[in-house]
Write an enzyme that holds these catalytic residues in place. Structure first.
Site, PDB file in Angstrom:
ATOM      1  N   THR A   1       0.839  -1.193   0.000  1.00 14.89           N
ATOM      2  CA  THR A   1       0.000   0.000   0.000  1.00 14.89           C
ATOM      3  C   THR A   1       0.879   1.250   0.000  1.00 14.89           C
ATOM      4  O   THR A   1       2.088   1.182   0.222  1.00 14.89           O
ATOM      5  CB  THR A   1      -0.917   0.064   1.247  1.00 14.89           C
TER       6      THR A   1
ATOM      7  N   ALA B   1       7.562  -8.813   8.463  1.00 12.54           N
ATOM      8  CA  ALA B   1       8.888  -8.374   7.990  1.00 12.54           C
ATOM      9  C   ALA B   1       9.879  -8.202   9.127  1.00 12.54           C
ATOM     10  O   ALA B   1      11.087  -8.206   8.898  1.00 12.54           O
ATOM     11  CB  ALA B   1       8.759  -7.061   7.216  1.00 12.54           C
TER      12      ALA B   1
ATOM     13  N   TYR C   1       4.234  15.516  15.530  1.00 17.92           N
ATOM     14  CA  TYR C   1       4.991  14.631  14.648  1.00 17.92           C
ATOM     15  C   TYR C   1       6.501  14.794  14.843  1.00 17.92           C
ATOM     16  O   TYR C   1       7.145  13.977  15.479  1.00 17.92           O
ATOM     17  CB  TYR C   1       4.604  14.854  13.178  1.00 17.92           C
TER      18      TYR C   1
END
Length: 395
Positions: free
Chosen positions: A50, A111, A233
């Protein structure tokens, strides 16, 4: 079955196979319409199903003509429920790659795990011999460490509590929000999940196995954004992880200098993703940014960003960086004229003028597209088969 979107919180619990296929097809057609870029032959994309990972794989394959292996962690259909969007995206990617004679195989698993790393190494050894580009695009919320402990990332500040405004997307209202600071343990865990540790583990494993090509390139993704989003952030728990990512890139280039490895971090623009939708403040900023960048003719989605990254930054000789190890494709977002308009809108925005100052419809349109809904040329009233195989996994 007839598949409709079912949204719960920040995720859509269904995905439309035909819509995801059309979304992938459109991205491929965009890349094929651009000038070709070269410089990579065998590309491993970790987190390939994605968003930026998928767009990177599409660009590497359909612009540079590269062979690709994609690592994903997606759910197939059980016959009663749809598969995840990433599953359908990968099935479509492999279908279109096969049509053009392009090598494409995928591995579905965690992963972070040693087992997936070993499976990937064996596939590279058997089919390619070596890999010359590794794109690290994981956006997982949690990670199981080698000792069996599972740690999760958090979306919090790292200093004091922070209050600002955000958007309630479901109700289309501007509301106040206060974000409490993370504990040191939460920050440490976020770094473990979203920092550079696993990225480096992959490069070390590939090198130790002798399947990392001389002068290979590796790249991971980050976001910095303007000062408006920094408390949540850049200076938040995610920012601590991304700072670790940046330091890891510099470490790897130094430690693997003998084999000529170059490690980069690409700083991308704000986009609608499942992860960003969950971060307070960011969705409202993104909706305002979309309105302004569309008006100025500067808007880019995932595929436009990744094509520009590969063609104009990464695969140039030498790569175009900020003087360190960062490739900046957030340059259009951070233009002073763009950010001045964003700041003006941010100060004025309320529930009453939301549609005037922000592109909420565009935000929702991109959100639904991630799951295969709202695309032209797709009959959403049709009964479709939700059990779609991925060619390389079905073998």
């Amino acid at each position: 079955m007839i598949v409709e979107p079912k949204v719960r919180g920040f995720i859509c619990t269904t995905a439309h196979a035909a819509g995801c296929r059309e979304n992938v097809r459109q991205q491929i057609e965009y890349v094929k319409a651009q000038p070709k870029c070269g410089g990579c032959k065998n590309v491993l994309v970790i987190g390939a199903s994605t968003g930026y990972g998928l767009a990177s794989r599409i660009t590497a394959a359909f612009s540079a003509g590269a062979k690709t292996i994609g690592i994903m962690f997606e759910k197939p259909s059980n016959g009663k429920k749809t598969a995840s969007a990433g599953w359908y995206n990968t099935a479509a990617f492999e279908e279109f790659a096969a049509d053009e004679g392009l090598y494409a195989k995928s591995i579905n698993g965690d992963a972070f795990s040693q087992a997936v790393k070993e499976e990937t190494i064996e596939l590279i050894r058997k089919d390619w011999g070596s890999v010359d580009m590794v794109v690290y695009s994981l956006a997982a919320p949690r990670r199981t460490l080698p000792d069996g402990e599972t740690v999760s990332s958090v979306l919090k500040t790292t200093k004091e509590a922070y209050t600002n405004k955000t958007i309630d997307l479901a109700n289309r209202t501007v509301v106040p929000v206060t974000i409490e600071p993370a504990t040191q343990e939460e920050i440490d865990h976020t770094v473990k999940v979203m920092g550079g540790e696993d990225w480096k583990d992959w490069i070390c494993a590939l090198s130790k196995a002798g399947v990392l090509a001389e002068n290979a390139v590796t790249m991971a993704y980050t976001y910095i954004g303007p000062e408006l989003t920094h408390p949540m952030y850049y200076h938040g728990s995610i920012g601590a992880a991304k700072d670790h990512l940046y330091r890891t890139a510099k470490e790897m280039t130094k430690e693997f200098a003998e084999c000529g490895l170059k490690a980069y971090v690409s700083v991308n623009k704000a986009l609608v993703t499942q992860a960003s939708s969950a971060i307070p403040v960011v969705p409202l900023y993104t909706a305002i940014l979309y309105k302004i960048m569309k008006q100025m003719g500067l808007q880019e989605g995932c595929i436009e960003q990744m094509y520009r990254l590969f063609a104009q930054k990464l695969l140039k000789e030498p790569p175009v960086t900020d003087g360190e190890c960062m490739l900046r494709v957030d340059d259009w977002e951070l233009r002073s004229d763009v950010q001045e308009k964003v700041s003006e809108a941010w100060e004025k925005i309320t529930t009453e003028n939301l549609d005037e100052l922000a592109d909420v419809d565009g935000y929702w349109e991109e959100f639904y597209r991630m799951f295969g809904f709202g695309l032209p040329n797709v009959d959403y009233s049709a009964d479709i088969d939700v059990d779609v195989p991925i060619a390389s996994i079905a073998e």
